[in-house]
Motif scaffolding. Structure first.
Motif, mmCIF file in Angstrom:
data_model
loop_
_atom_site.group_PDB
_atom_site.id
_atom_site.type_symbol
_atom_site.label_atom_id
_atom_site.label_comp_id
_atom_site.label_asym_id
_atom_site.label_seq_id
_atom_site.Cartn_x
_atom_site.Cartn_y
_atom_site.Cartn_z
ATOM 1 N N ALA A 1 0.820 -1.193 -0.054
ATOM 2 C CA ALA A 1 -0.055 0.066 0.080
ATOM 3 C C ALA A 1 0.869 1.233 0.089
ATOM 4 C CB ALA A 1 -0.859 -0.037 1.261
ATOM 5 N N GLY A 2 1.908 1.249 0.606
ATOM 6 C CA GLY A 2 2.879 2.300 0.804
ATOM 7 C C GLY A 2 3.365 2.516 -0.434
ATOM 8 N N ARG A 3 3.904 1.474 -1.342
ATOM 9 C CA ARG A 3 4.734 1.817 -2.602
ATOM 10 C C ARG A 3 3.295 2.369 -3.580
ATOM 11 N NH1 ARG A 3 7.855 -2.385 -0.726
ATOM 12 N NH2 ARG A 3 6.386 -4.214 -0.895
ATOM 13 N N LYS A 4 2.325 1.825 -3.394
ATOM 14 C CA LYS A 4 1.198 2.322 -4.374
ATOM 15 C C LYS A 4 1.017 3.904 -4.097
ATOM 16 C CE LYS A 4 -2.545 2.642 -6.556
ATOM 17 N NZ LYS A 4 -2.673 3.049 -8.224
ATOM 18 N N ILE A 5 1.142 4.428 -2.949
ATOM 19 C CA ILE A 5 0.808 5.818 -2.315
ATOM 20 C C ILE A 5 1.925 6.692 -2.759
ATOM 21 C CG2 ILE A 5 0.537 7.213 -0.428
ATOM 22 C CD1 ILE A 5 -0.879 5.036 0.951
ATOM 23 N N ILE A 6 3.078 6.012 -2.698
ATOM 24 C CA ILE A 6 4.439 6.637 -3.189
ATOM 25 C C ILE A 6 4.178 7.024 -4.496
ATOM 26 C CG2 ILE A 6 6.962 6.558 -3.404
ATOM 27 C CD1 ILE A 6 7.128 5.306 -0.796
ATOM 28 N N ALA A 7 3.965 5.999 -5.360
ATOM 29 C CA ALA A 7 3.705 6.347 -6.971
ATOM 30 C C ALA A 7 2.835 7.082 -7.384
ATOM 31 C CB ALA A 7 3.313 4.807 -7.165
ATOM 32 N N ASN A 8 1.746 7.098 -6.514
ATOM 33 C CA ASN A 8 0.565 8.271 -6.679
ATOM 34 C C ASN A 8 0.992 9.663 -6.528
ATOM 35 O OD1 ASN A 8 -1.167 6.249 -7.438
ATOM 36 N ND2 ASN A 8 -2.267 6.045 -5.301
ATOM 37 N N VAL A 9 1.906 9.680 -5.362
ATOM 38 C CA VAL A 9 2.480 10.999 -5.157
ATOM 39 C C VAL A 9 3.227 11.739 -6.167
ATOM 40 C CG1 VAL A 9 3.740 12.408 -3.305
ATOM 41 C CG2 VAL A 9 1.862 10.863 -2.538
ATOM 42 N N ASN A 10 4.145 10.818 -6.443
ATOM 43 C CA ASN A 10 5.148 10.877 -7.354
ATOM 44 C C ASN A 10 4.571 11.487 -8.980
ATOM 45 O OD1 ASN A 10 7.577 10.484 -5.904
ATOM 46 N ND2 ASN A 10 7.655 8.381 -6.591
ATOM 47 N N ARG A 11 3.289 10.797 -9.323
ATOM 48 C CA ARG A 11 2.668 11.275 -10.441
ATOM 49 C C ARG A 11 2.112 12.575 -10.351
ATOM 50 N NH1 ARG A 11 1.064 5.714 -10.679
ATOM 51 N NH2 ARG A 11 -1.131 6.272 -9.524
ATOM 52 N N HIS A 12 1.746 13.205 -9.017
ATOM 53 C CA HIS A 12 0.984 14.556 -9.146
ATOM 54 C C HIS A 12 1.671 15.386 -8.450
ATOM 55 C CE1 HIS A 12 -2.179 11.316 -9.282
ATOM 56 N NE2 HIS A 12 -2.910 12.207 -9.852
ATOM 57 N N ILE A 13 3.126 15.246 -7.894
ATOM 58 C CA ILE A 13 3.852 16.270 -7.412
ATOM 59 C C ILE A 13 4.889 16.954 -8.198
ATOM 60 C CG2 ILE A 13 5.450 17.047 -5.499
ATOM 61 C CD1 ILE A 13 2.772 16.571 -4.563
ATOM 62 N N ASP A 14 5.105 17.988 -8.699
ATOM 63 C CA ASP A 14 5.902 18.395 -9.623
ATOM 64 C C ASP A 14 7.352 18.829 -8.860
ATOM 65 O OD1 ASP A 14 7.435 19.805 -11.350
ATOM 66 O OD2 ASP A 14 6.163 21.544 -11.744
ATOM 67 N N THR A 15 8.259 18.152 -9.041
ATOM 68 C CA THR A 15 9.692 18.268 -8.304
ATOM 69 C C THR A 15 10.246 19.322 -8.982
ATOM 70 O OG1 THR A 15 10.719 16.451 -9.961
ATOM 71 C CG2 THR A 15 9.678 15.815 -7.546
ATOM 72 N N ASN A 16 10.116 19.957 -9.988
ATOM 73 C CA ASN A 16 10.779 21.074 -10.640
ATOM 74 C C ASN A 16 10.065 22.373 -10.330
ATOM 75 O OD1 ASN A 16 12.458 19.219 -11.924
ATOM 76 N ND2 ASN A 16 10.994 18.829 -13.505
ATOM 77 N N LYS A 17 9.020 22.279 -9.732
ATOM 78 C CA LYS A 17 8.342 23.470 -9.259
ATOM 79 C C LYS A 17 9.154 24.450 -8.553
ATOM 80 C CE LYS A 17 4.258 25.361 -6.470
ATOM 81 N NZ LYS A 17 3.105 24.836 -5.746
ATOM 82 N N MET A 18 9.258 25.725 -8.815
ATOM 83 C CA MET A 18 9.809 26.623 -8.416
ATOM 84 C C MET A 18 8.903 27.575 -7.399
ATOM 85 S SD MET A 18 13.003 26.308 -9.005
ATOM 86 C CE MET A 18 13.704 27.635 -8.316
ATOM 87 N N HIS A 19 9.218 28.122 -6.218
ATOM 88 C CA HIS A 19 8.703 29.038 -5.479
ATOM 89 C C HIS A 19 9.323 30.354 -5.398
ATOM 90 C CE1 HIS A 19 6.437 25.809 -3.343
ATOM 91 N NE2 HIS A 19 7.125 24.999 -3.737
ATOM 92 N N ALA A 20 8.346 31.369 -5.478
ATOM 93 C CA ALA A 20 8.887 32.880 -5.522
ATOM 94 C C ALA A 20 8.809 33.436 -4.137
ATOM 95 C CB ALA A 20 8.044 33.483 -6.625
ATOM 96 N N CYS A 21 9.782 34.120 -4.047
ATOM 97 C CA CYS A 21 9.818 34.810 -2.559
ATOM 98 C C CYS A 21 8.434 36.052 -2.713
ATOM 99 C CB CYS A 21 10.994 35.998 -2.575
ATOM 100 S SG CYS A 21 11.131 36.914 -1.256
ATOM 101 N N LYS A 22 7.949 35.953 -1.338
ATOM 102 C CA LYS A 22 6.619 36.758 -1.380
ATOM 103 C C LYS A 22 6.935 38.126 -1.419
ATOM 104 C CE LYS A 22 6.855 36.496 3.603
ATOM 105 N NZ LYS A 22 6.284 36.035 4.891
#
Length: 274
Positions: free
Chosen positions: A127-148
């Protein structure tokens, strides 16, 4: 002197009693195996549908454990209310013979516990591996955050597990960063389960050692030696399990490495108290 045919009759009664007990235990074990097979197959289908938490799997296996407890209680009840007296009243059954018959159900009960633990651990790790795969599909690891404050891009680790304050390299403004809730949930719903899977053999061996010690009588010198050897083994197995478990967590959740190291130190002290 007891005639030969009377001895044969007594022997047959004893053998019949043992056979009845064995048949009963076999039926309990068969029911347990059916229960486990059904549970694993049903859970595999549920795991396929998981998204970001394992609550439905945990609840299902709590129900399975309750059913196993009923089987174990039934064995204990039949032993205490029927078989113990039947064996105890016989002149041809020694105290060691009686203990041997009692250990049949105690050993079976322990095997049921360890098989349940192995199966549940594997299911939750899947179940944990399934959840990790789901998160990896929906999280953008290249996302950049801007200073407020100034809008300058900030390099922030997406796979973080705790909120933190991050200083902007351009204007020095301190920005509060709150990790994605799905990422934070991985610690509770996936990473811990993978750690449990990693040390399952040691966990099972700890249970087995405890059961072996329980069956030995320290009042007997030769058994006292065995108990001491088993206790030494238990300390070693526990320490290995704890070290492997917490080092895995520290590696997977570096944000909490200090906290996990502190817990490891505390548990290693506990491991000595056997």
């Amino acid at each position: 002197m007891v005639p030969r045919f009377f001895k044969q009759e007594i022997m047959n009664e004893k053998e019949e009693l043992v056979q009845r007990w064995d048949v009963f235990l076999t039926k309990i074990e068969e029911r347990f195996n059916e229960l486990m097979n059904t549970a694993v197959q049903a859970t595999d289908k549920v795991v396929e549908q998981l998204e970001y938490d394992n609550s439905i799997v945990v609840n299902a296996w709590s129900g399975i454990q309750a059913q196993i407890r009923k089987l174990q209680d039934k064995m204990e009840s039949v032993w205490e209310e029927k078989m113990d007296d039947l064996f105890g009243m016989r002149e041809d059954v020694s105290s060691d013979d009686r203990l041997g018959q009692m250990y049949k159900y105690e050993d079976l009960s322990k095997r049921m516990d360890t098989e349940y633990l192995r199966a549940k651990t594997k299911v939750l790790a899947n179940a944990g591996r399934k959840i990790i795969a789901n998160v990896n599909r929906h999280i953008d690891t290249n996302k950049m955050h801007a200073c407020k404050q100034c809008g300058a891009p900030m390099d922030i680790r997406i796979y973080s597990f705790v909120a933190r304050n991050v200083k902007c390299g351009a204007c020095a403004t301190v920005n509060s960063y709150e990790p994605d809730s799905r990422v934070r949930a991985l610690e509770h719903f996936a990473i811990v389960q993978l750690a449990d899977e990693l040390v399952i053999d040691q966990s099972v061996r700890e249970e087995e050692i405890g059961h072996e010690i329980w069956k030995l009588d320290e009042r007997k010198p030769h058994e006292a030696v065995k108990v001491e050897a088993l206790r030494k083994e238990l300390v070693i197995v526990r320490k290995n399990r704890l070290a492997t478990y917490y080092r895995f967590l520290m590696d997977q959740v570096p944000d909490k490495a200090d906290s996990y190291q502190s817990k490891l130190n505390e548990r290693l002290k506990w491991a000595e108290s056997v």
